[in-house]
Design a protein around this motif. Structure first.
Motif, mmCIF file in Angstrom:
data_model
loop_
_atom_site.group_PDB
_atom_site.id
_atom_site.type_symbol
_atom_site.label_atom_id
_atom_site.label_comp_id
_atom_site.label_asym_id
_atom_site.label_seq_id
_atom_site.Cartn_x
_atom_site.Cartn_y
_atom_site.Cartn_z
ATOM 1 N N VAL A 1 0.798 3.924 1.644
ATOM 2 C CA VAL A 1 1.023 4.623 2.916
ATOM 3 C C VAL A 1 1.462 3.628 3.988
ATOM 4 O O VAL A 1 0.990 3.653 5.112
ATOM 5 C CB VAL A 1 -0.239 5.382 3.379
ATOM 6 C CG1 VAL A 1 -0.465 6.592 2.525
ATOM 7 C CG2 VAL A 1 -1.456 4.498 3.335
ATOM 8 N N ALA B 1 -0.053 3.148 12.734
ATOM 9 C CA ALA B 1 -1.430 2.979 13.209
ATOM 10 C C ALA B 1 -1.613 1.630 13.877
ATOM 11 O O ALA B 1 -2.155 1.530 14.976
ATOM 12 C CB ALA B 1 -2.402 3.121 12.039
ATOM 13 N N ILE C 1 0.839 -1.192 0.000
ATOM 14 C CA ILE C 1 0.000 0.000 0.000
ATOM 15 C C ILE C 1 0.879 1.248 0.000
ATOM 16 O O ILE C 1 1.980 1.227 0.537
ATOM 17 C CB ILE C 1 -0.967 0.023 1.206
ATOM 18 C CG1 ILE C 1 -0.224 -0.275 2.492
ATOM 19 C CG2 ILE C 1 -2.085 -0.954 1.010
ATOM 20 C CD1 ILE C 1 -1.112 -0.203 3.688
ATOM 21 N N MET D 1 5.787 7.558 1.184
ATOM 22 C CA MET D 1 5.387 6.854 2.399
ATOM 23 C C MET D 1 5.289 5.361 2.168
ATOM 24 O O MET D 1 4.784 4.634 3.001
ATOM 25 C CB MET D 1 4.056 7.395 2.906
ATOM 26 C CG MET D 1 4.184 8.759 3.523
ATOM 27 S SD MET D 1 2.855 9.143 4.629
ATOM 28 C CE MET D 1 1.769 10.011 3.561
ATOM 29 N N VAL E 1 2.447 4.894 7.544
ATOM 30 C CA VAL E 1 1.320 5.301 8.391
ATOM 31 C C VAL E 1 0.589 4.055 8.889
ATOM 32 O O VAL E 1 0.161 3.993 10.044
ATOM 33 C CB VAL E 1 0.374 6.218 7.609
ATOM 34 C CG1 VAL E 1 -0.630 6.828 8.538
ATOM 35 C CG2 VAL E 1 1.140 7.281 6.906
ATOM 36 N N TYR E 2 0.462 3.069 8.000
ATOM 37 C CA TYR E 2 -0.160 1.801 8.403
ATOM 38 C C TYR E 2 0.595 1.206 9.579
ATOM 39 O O TYR E 2 -0.008 0.780 10.567
ATOM 40 C CB TYR E 2 -0.146 0.847 7.209
ATOM 41 C CG TYR E 2 -0.568 -0.573 7.515
ATOM 42 C CD1 TYR E 2 -1.891 -0.947 7.388
ATOM 43 C CD2 TYR E 2 0.360 -1.526 7.911
ATOM 44 C CE1 TYR E 2 -2.288 -2.235 7.652
ATOM 45 C CE2 TYR E 2 -0.026 -2.816 8.186
ATOM 46 C CZ TYR E 2 -1.356 -3.167 8.048
ATOM 47 O OH TYR E 2 -1.729 -4.442 8.329
#
Lengths: 431, 171
Positions: free
Chosen positions: A144, A151, A142, A204, A147-148
């Motif tokens: 991002v 998170a 993915i 990212m 960020v994954y």
């Protein structure tokens, strides 16, 4: 000869397992409906990553290697009874834990106490989805992924919190509050240090390959690892992540000398085992992430053309994991106020300063090369950043009053003083 | 996205979100309500990912699950009267009225909106979002940060003890 066949650019090329899975799925896609192929892909990725990475790493490097290495660091043997060199010790442990009775206190919130270990395990599996094991062998590519990762790695804290709360035991609740407070504090410099990485690479995505931007691809393109370009960000990431992982120098959430075992106090049997095993899983995930972002991931200055890339990333992950074991085996536990002060007064200002420096460099780079980023400036920035990082750490530590320990003239061995360590007269006045 | 997979995912996520949102209302224990709320947030994050907006989904998880839920948990644990049940209260009648009014507004918005389906949605990356936030929407963005700073200063002022006030007055 047959071995050389394996590194030609055909689908059975072992350097990138993504080719094999891509070929299998492509053939299946012609005969099966899309959704079925999707499920098969998921299962294949899970089984492959489990067999190649998770099982050997978690069971033998994580559980056994860690106990062995810490044992040697503490001048004892470590597990050596079950099987040759104690190799079967993790399996014996697991059997013992499964057989043990899982006690539940009468006043506990039983449903919450039951689901907390499950909630703790799930993110550890999810984290490995975005770690690239090669140019094409990323399970979920993915855009991002960073960020994954941030998170998902915030979720186990919730599990630890509700686990500790559900016991109706004040020591468990203390542990829960401590782990949440510590995670909130260390999350800030961690994200800021990763932000400076995203700023300089401009992407990212973790992996990437020829033609697709990604952090590993960026490090391949400019022939430099980000640890050399941003040593300060790496140090901040390392401190923060070892605090979030709750490992020994910073494991105040389960400090047995203060609050029994923190949020694990009432857990027994395999419920405790899940927490213990997944602590290692998170440490491995953090090590894999750090070696991807800062140590070049699956690339190795062109060597990845000859060596299978998944072997390189596994080796780097274990190298990084060894540093975790090292700090765990050698450093004493910190107090909670020391940890909080360290996060807010030391790491946070440094990470903000680091972000400022990196942003300035990005602008200079953009202006100086008219948008055609070239190698020359990266090496200059690396040299400048290494100097700046050392200076910033020293100056800021001095300003805050951290001083290096006065080196003793002779090593004060405990057994030469027969257990008594003489305290030297203070050489300078105590402030 | 089309096919059986996304459809199935949509219904599973919808069920998860709605059931846990119902759980927030009916659970008697306040902390259980918060846990249901977290599951509901996760379901909403799943919807964002299903709508090909992975960055928004991840931001939803970081902000709502990672930060706001933890904040609410802290608030419950640090509130002395949080131990009471989430049940009978004399505010029931105003609460019902308020929820009816809110539902009327939402129904109005839902029926008033033109729901059109785009054939090819433009791909919006995180970079595009950042560009928009710092150019077109820079004023609301900055105002939000001012609001956060004000909240930060306010909370610091609220938790200062009288002793600290006295110490500061002496200096």
């Amino acid at each position: 000869m047959s071995l050389l066949m394996l590194i030609t650019d055909n689908w059975y090329d072992i350097r990138d397992l993504g080719n094999v899975s891509h070929e299998i799925l492509y053939q299946l896609d012609r005969v099966l409906p899309y959704s079925l192929v999707y499920i098969i892909a998921a299962l294949m990725g899970f089984v492959a990553s489990f067999l190649i990475f998770v099982l050997p790493s978690q069971l033998f490097v994580g559980v056994l290697g860690e106990r062995k290495i810490i044992g040697r660091m503490q001048s004892r043997y470590g597990p050596n009874r079950v099987g040759k060199f104690g190799l079967l010790q993790p399996i014996a442990d697991a059997i013992k834990l499964i057989q043990k009775e899982a006690l539940t206190p009468k006043a506990a919130d039983k449903a919450v106490m039951y689901i907390a270990p499950i909630v703790f395990v799930a993110p550890a599996v999810l984290l490995f989805a975005v770690v690239p094991f090669g140019g094409h062998s990323v399970f979920a590519d993915i855009p991002v992924s960073i960020v994954y990762f941030i998170a998902i790695s915030g979720l186990p804290v919730l599990a630890a919190f509700i686990g500790g709360w559900s016991h109706a035991n004040k020591y468990s609740l203390f542990g829960s509050m401590r782990i949440v407070a510590m995670t909130i504090s260390y999350e800030v410099p961690l994200v800021l240090s990763l932000l400076s990485v995203v700023l300089i690479t401009g992407t990212m995505r973790l992996g990437g390959h020829d033609g697709i931007d990604g952090i590993v691809q960026w490090q391949r393109d400019y022939h430099i690892w980000l640890i050399f370009l941003q040593p300060l960000a790496f140090l901040i990431y390392f401190f923060c992540v070892s605090a979030e992982l709750n490992r020994t120098p910073t494991d105040i959430a389960e400090a047995e000398s203060e609050i029994v075992a923190g949020y694990l106090t009432e857990y027994s049997g395999m419920k405790w085992g899940l927490f213990y095993g997944m602590d290692i899983g998170y440490a491995l995930a953090a090590a894999a992430f750090a070696s991807t972002v800062f140590l070049g991931g699956w690339s190795m200055f062109g060597l990845d053309r000859w060596i299978p890339s998944w072997l390189i990333i596994i080796a780097k992950t274990h190298l990084f994991y060894f540093i975790f074991i090292w700090t765990r085996g050698t450093l004493p536990r910190l107090r909670i106020d020391q940890l909080m002060t360290f996060a807010w007064k030391f790491l946070l200002p440094l990470s903000l300063a680091n972000l400022l420096v990196i942003a300035t460099e990005k602008v200079i780079w953009n202006k100086a090369t008219d948008g055609n980023f070239d190698n020359f400036w990266v090496y200059i920035f690396a040299a400048v950043n290494i100097l700046l990082s050392v200076a910033a750490v020293f100056i800021w530590a001095r300003l805050l009053g951290y001083r290096p320990e006065a080196t003793p003239k002779r090593p004060r061995l405990v057994n030469t003083a027969s257990g008594y360590v003489p305290i030297p007269a203070p050489s300078r006045e105590v402030r | 996205m089309h096919g059986a997979g996304p459809n199935l995912a949509f219904w599973v996520l919808a069920a998860l979100t709605l059931v846990s949102a119902g759980g927030v209302m009916v659970s008697r224990n306040l902390l259980h309500a918060v846990l249901f709320l977290i599951v509901s947030f996760l379901g909403v994050a799943g919807f964002f990912i299903l709508l090909s907006a992975p960055f928004l989904g991840m931001a939803q998880i970081i902000i709502y699950v990672g930060a706001i839920a933890v904040l609410v948990l802290f608030a419950i644990l640090l509130t002395p009267r949080a131990g009471r049940d989430n049940g009978e209260t004399r505010w029931a009648a105003p609460g019902v009225l308020l929820s009816i009014a809110l539902m009327a507004v939402l129904l109005f918005v839902i029926t008033d909106t033109k729901w059109t389906t785009a054939k090819d949605a433009p791909e919006i990356t995180a970079a595009d979002l950042g560009q928009a936030l710092l150019s077109t929407w820079v004023l609301p963005f900055e105002i939000a940060s001012v609001l956060l700073t004000a909240a930060l200063i306010g909370s610091i002022m609220l938790v200062r003890s009288p002793e600290e006030e006295a110490e500061d007055a002496l200096q």
